[in-house]
Design a protein around this motif. Structure first.
Motif, PDB file in Angstrom:
ATOM      1  N   MET A   1       1.004  -1.127   0.130  1.00  0.00           N
ATOM      2  CA  MET A   1       0.153  -0.072  -0.035  1.00  0.00           C
ATOM      3  C   MET A   1       0.799   1.195  -0.078  1.00  0.00           C
ATOM      4  SD  MET A   1      -3.135  -0.761  -0.354  1.00  0.00           S
ATOM      5  CE  MET A   1      -3.965   0.821   0.072  1.00  0.00           C
ATOM      6  N   MET A  30      -3.923   8.868  -6.990  1.00  0.00           N
ATOM      7  CA  MET A  30      -4.502   8.210  -5.573  1.00  0.00           C
ATOM      8  C   MET A  30      -4.518   9.336  -4.673  1.00  0.00           C
ATOM      9  SD  MET A  30      -4.347   5.145  -6.296  1.00  0.00           S
ATOM     10  CE  MET A  30      -4.685   4.004  -5.035  1.00  0.00           C
ATOM     11  N   ALA A  31      -5.573   9.376  -3.789  1.00  0.00           N
ATOM     12  CA  ALA A  31      -5.794  10.536  -2.753  1.00  0.00           C
ATOM     13  C   ALA A  31      -4.837  10.723  -1.801  1.00  0.00           C
ATOM     14  CB  ALA A  31      -7.151  10.019  -1.951  1.00  0.00           C
ATOM     15  N   ASN A  32      -3.949   9.604  -1.229  1.00  0.00           N
ATOM     16  CA  ASN A  32      -2.700   9.945  -0.522  1.00  0.00           C
ATOM     17  C   ASN A  32      -1.368  10.800  -1.053  1.00  0.00           C
ATOM     18  OD1 ASN A  32      -2.115   7.826  -1.778  1.00  0.00           O
ATOM     19  ND2 ASN A  32      -2.165   6.484   0.019  1.00  0.00           N
ATOM     20  N   GLY A  33      -1.529  11.138  -2.388  1.00  0.00           N
ATOM     21  CA  GLY A  33      -0.427  11.873  -2.889  1.00  0.00           C
ATOM     22  C   GLY A  33      -0.770  13.256  -2.965  1.00  0.00           C
ATOM     23  N   ARG A  34       0.094  13.810  -3.498  1.00  0.00           N
ATOM     24  CA  ARG A  34      -0.283  15.107  -3.814  1.00  0.00           C
ATOM     25  C   ARG A  34      -1.136  15.488  -4.988  1.00  0.00           C
ATOM     26  NH1 ARG A  34       0.545  20.637  -4.940  1.00  0.00           N
ATOM     27  NH2 ARG A  34       1.013  19.933  -7.097  1.00  0.00           N
ATOM     28  N   LEU A  35      -2.310  16.329  -4.898  1.00  0.00           N
ATOM     29  CA  LEU A  35      -3.088  16.502  -6.015  1.00  0.00           C
ATOM     30  C   LEU A  35      -2.771  18.019  -6.582  1.00  0.00           C
ATOM     31  CD1 LEU A  35      -6.122  14.707  -4.901  1.00  0.00           C
ATOM     32  CD2 LEU A  35      -4.649  13.802  -6.703  1.00  0.00           C
ATOM     33  N   GLY A  62      -3.747   4.942 -14.882  1.00  0.00           N
ATOM     34  CA  GLY A  62      -3.268   3.581 -14.169  1.00  0.00           C
ATOM     35  C   GLY A  62      -4.341   3.428 -13.058  1.00  0.00           C
ATOM     36  N   TRP A  64      -6.532   4.246  -9.826  1.00  0.00           N
ATOM     37  CA  TRP A  64      -7.054   5.645  -9.164  1.00  0.00           C
ATOM     38  C   TRP A  64      -8.064   5.180  -8.104  1.00  0.00           C
ATOM     39  CZ3 TRP A  64     -12.440   5.713  -9.242  1.00  0.00           C
ATOM     40  CH2 TRP A  64     -13.115   4.816 -10.386  1.00  0.00           C
ATOM     41  N   ASP A  65      -8.482   6.206  -7.182  1.00  0.00           N
ATOM     42  CA  ASP A  65      -9.232   6.130  -6.159  1.00  0.00           C
ATOM     43  C   ASP A  65     -10.107   7.472  -6.008  1.00  0.00           C
ATOM     44  OD1 ASP A  65      -7.439   7.632  -4.626  1.00  0.00           O
ATOM     45  OD2 ASP A  65      -6.997   6.282  -3.068  1.00  0.00           O
ATOM     46  N   SER A  66     -10.534   8.045  -4.843  1.00  0.00           N
ATOM     47  CA  SER A  66     -11.048   9.194  -4.593  1.00  0.00           C
ATOM     48  C   SER A  66     -10.185  10.483  -5.090  1.00  0.00           C
ATOM     49  CB  SER A  66     -11.646   9.357  -3.429  1.00  0.00           C
ATOM     50  OG  SER A  66     -10.571   9.302  -2.462  1.00  0.00           O
ATOM     51  N   GLY A  67      -8.969  10.303  -5.218  1.00  0.00           N
ATOM     52  CA  GLY A  67      -8.111  11.235  -5.478  1.00  0.00           C
ATOM     53  C   GLY A  67      -8.332  11.842  -6.939  1.00  0.00           C
ATOM     54  N   LEU A  69     -11.270  11.383  -8.372  1.00  0.00           N
ATOM     55  CA  LEU A  69     -12.418  12.035  -8.505  1.00  0.00           C
ATOM     56  C   LEU A  69     -12.377  13.500  -7.942  1.00  0.00           C
ATOM     57  CD1 LEU A  69     -14.406   9.023  -6.792  1.00  0.00           C
ATOM     58  CD2 LEU A  69     -14.203   9.643  -9.328  1.00  0.00           C
ATOM     59  N   ILE A  70     -11.699  13.552  -6.966  1.00  0.00           N
ATOM     60  CA  ILE A  70     -11.696  14.893  -6.312  1.00  0.00           C
ATOM     61  C   ILE A  70     -11.098  16.203  -7.609  1.00  0.00           C
ATOM     62  CG2 ILE A  70     -10.467  16.447  -4.509  1.00  0.00           C
ATOM     63  CD1 ILE A  70     -10.699  14.040  -2.807  1.00  0.00           C
ATOM     64  N   VAL A  95     -16.023   6.177 -12.542  1.00  0.00           N
ATOM     65  CA  VAL A  95     -15.801   7.674 -12.303  1.00  0.00           C
ATOM     66  C   VAL A  95     -17.002   8.450 -12.557  1.00  0.00           C
ATOM     67  CG1 VAL A  95     -14.237   9.569 -13.147  1.00  0.00           C
ATOM     68  CG2 VAL A  95     -13.318   7.383 -12.913  1.00  0.00           C
TER      69      VAL A  95
END
Lengths: 381, 264
Positions: A1, A30-35, A62, A64-67, A69-70, A95
């Motif tokens: 993870m 991914m939401a846990n990276g910087r967007l 590749g 994706w998650d809520s990152g 989407l946001i 999505v």
């Protein structure tokens, strides 16, 4: 993870023709990276030739998650603001469906929260009105409790006897250890303080008078009052507050059972009875504390100390002490129950109710002591 | 991650395996020999009558209550035999929606969702706020960021609880009685949302419920707990259990006691 296994998320706008803009997404979103924030998107968008429509290219996308989407929700928002229509058909179907769920049309309209804090004057006015309302509530509650006592005297107690017995045990017998400890120490402290002064005159024996009179007349009652405010008043408030949170009090009311009769009255009776008894016990422990200091430090005899105490302490003092403790019992019980019943329906309110019960209890004890002392002065006892 | 095109059941990896689990209170054994596994993307229903240990089973799976016997395996890792550190890491992959929401009453909705993010990610505050707003919008509560839980209705609390459970984009979402206390339409919307999350984000969902409408609408796999037999008496797709089960108690449960298998 771990995020290191993910490819960096990148986006770029391209305008192959004047009728549509393409947003190309690649990497793992991914939401846990910087967007990228809204400003970056706006800047990138402003460098393109204006187009009426935006479409999406997700070939390089590749995981994706809520990152993602946001990010897309922001892009949609900006495009709408610039009058660009969004053609989301190029996006993965999941999505689209999730974005549809989160779209502004799906939210309840007209929900906003006033964020600006009220002005100083408004706050002062609110606090004043609250104070007035709180005072009125308190009077109403005292009235309710009085009526409840009258109902009981007319032979209709609205509570269960087993409840009363349980509360008597909790407020009486179970308070003995702490009352012993505190009273003994207070007696010893009084004796120490008095001894220093009295030794200068060579009349150490009067330590017995000082400790005896102080404990019996007022200190025993005050110490038990304060212990019980912290111990039992807070417990009452927390119990009734939790019942308020669980809607148990509402359930009683719907049943036609008065919460004051059912919950407040047994607590009030228990403290009215137990507080004077605890006070007598506290008086005794205080005198024993004085005795320990007198015998151990001042070389007084036990018999000598006993006789001096008996001579000094009159029955009047004893009754005054008992009267104090009876009043404190009423005050502590009422403060605890009132704050409990006023409790709001959340966890922090229960904490607030308990704190408030202790504060109200102790303040009213001190005020009552002042009033009783004044009355005794006037009456000359 | 984005397995919109779902693989057939046998090809999806097993996420959770429950092995010989026993549920007991003190010396009283409520359930024994529980064995089942849950695959990625499943919507797994734990069903049974009231008091059969459904919620306790869930508590044992998420680490709130240690089972008396047996194992809960996440991949190859046995949850209760692993060290505290491993357990904490596993827990980070969970999102849990408690029965009454269990929102922290002293925090606003946005703060409720932000707390797990602040705890476990390095995101800057502005981005945390964005994530919180988006998650709230996803459950239809956009605009309620600065409300306190006590200002919401029961159904809204539940949805806010779901938004919080989703805060960290969990692999596995647990729901304890999601439709309890909701009106039929809200319950249906919540069901749709669960399906959406499972399909779009390939989240594995475990639902404890006895709401039949939900069970048939969303369940792809299930176990039925029977307190009299003291073990699970049926497992598999609830729709298939309904048509194929020979156990009268299971059929009775799934038909609201009528025993008629044809659905009107």
């Amino acid at each position: 993870m771990s995020s290191s296994t993910y490819k960096e998320a990148t986006f770029s706008f391209i305008s192959p023709s004047t009728d549509a803009l393409v947003l190309r997404l690649s990497g793992d979103w991914m939401a846990n990276g910087r967007l990228p924030d809204a400003e970056e998107i706006r800047q990138a968008l402003s460098q393109q030739i204006p187009a009426p429509r935006i479409i999406f290219d997700v070939v390089g996308l590749g995981a994706w998650d809520s990152g993602l989407l946001i990010f897309l929700a922001k892009v949609f928002d900006i495009c709408r603001g610039n009058g660009i229509s969004v053609d989301s058909s190029g996006l993965p179907p999941g999505v689209c469906r999730l974005l549809e769920l989160a779209s502004p049309e799906k939210q309840r309209s007209g929900v906003t929260r006033e964020k600006s804090p009220p002005s100083f004057l408004v706050r002062v006015a609110d606090a004043t009105l609250d104070f007035g309302r709180g005072f009125k509530d308190m009077l109403a509650f005292v009235g309710d409790a009085t009526l409840s006592v009258l109902r009981m005297l007319r032979g209709k107690p609205g509570f269960r006897r087993s409840d009363l017995i349980l509360i008597l045990q909790e407020t009486g017998a179970q308070a003995l250890p702490i009352v012993s400890l505190i009273s003994l120490l207070v007696g010893m402290i009084l004796a120490f303080v008095a001894a220093i002064q009295l030794r200068m005159f060579g009349v150490q024996i009067y330590v017995a008078d000082v400790v005896g009179i102080a404990m019996v007349r007022v200190m025993g009652a005050i110490m038990t009052g304060i212990i019980m405010a912290g111990r039992t008043g807070a417990a009452f408030a927390a119990q009734l507050g939790m019942m308020q949170v669980n809607e148990e009090i509402d359930a009683l009311e719907v049943l036609g059972v008065s919460p004051v009769d059912f919950l407040v009255l047994p607590r009030l009776l228990a403290l009215m009875l137990m507080m004077p008894l605890l006070c007598i016990y506290s008086d005794l422990m205080g005198v024993v504390g004085g005795l320990i200091v007198g015998v151990g430090m001042l070389d007084l005899g036990v018999i000598e100390y006993y006789h001096e105490t008996v001579n000094a302490v009159s029955l009047t003092y004893f009754w005054i002490g008992l009267f104090h403790s009876f009043v404190f019992g009423v005050l502590v019980a009422l403060a605890g129950c009132l704050r409990g019943l006023q409790c709001e329906r959340n966890a922090s309110a229960v904490g607030f109710a308990a704190t408030s019960a202790v504060v109200t209890g102790i303040v009213s004890i001190v005020v009552a002591t002042a009033i009783i002392t004044l009355l005794c002065q006037v009456l000359g006892i | 991650m984005n397995a919109s095109e779902k693989l057939p059941e046998s090809e999806r990896e097993t996420v959770i395996e429950v092995h010989d689990l026993e549920i007991s209170y003190g010396t009283f054994v409520l359930m024994r020999d529980l064995n089942f596994h849950i695959r990625r993307g499943d919507i797994f229903i734990i069903m049974g009558g009231s008091g059969c240990g459904k919620s306790t089973l869930m508590k044992q799976m998420v680490g709130l209550k240690k089972p008396a016997r047996g194992q809960v395996l996440y991949g190859d890792v046995s949850f209760w035999d692993a060290g505290t550190e491993v357990r904490e890491q596993l827990k980070r992959r969970f999102g849990i929606l408690f029965q009454s929401g269990a929102l922290w009453s002293s925090l606003t909705l946005a703060e409720n969702i932000a707390l797990p993010l602040e705890q476990y990610t390095d995101l800057p505050p502005a981005q945390i706020r964005e994530v919180a707003s988006f998650k709230l919008a996803l459950v239809g509560l956009g605009g309620f960021e600065d409300f306190y839980p006590s200002e919401l209705s029961g159904g809204m609390k539940k949805r806010a609880g779901l938004a919080r459970a989703m805060a960290l984009d969990p692999d596995i979402l647990f729901f304890d009685e999601p439709s309890a206390g909701l009106d039929p339409i809200s319950a249906r919307l919540l069901d749709d949302l669960i399906i959406e999350l499972s399909e779009s984000l390939s989240t594995t969902v475990i639902v404890v419920t006895h709401d039949l409408a939900s069970i048939f609408a969303i369940g792809t796999n299930s176990v039925f707990l029977d307190p009299e037999a003291k073990t699970m008496t049926a497992a598999g797709d609830p729709k298939r259990i309904l048509t194929e089960s020979a156990d009268p108690k299971v059929v009775s449960f799934l038909t609201r006691g009528t025993g008629r298998r044809t659905k009107e």
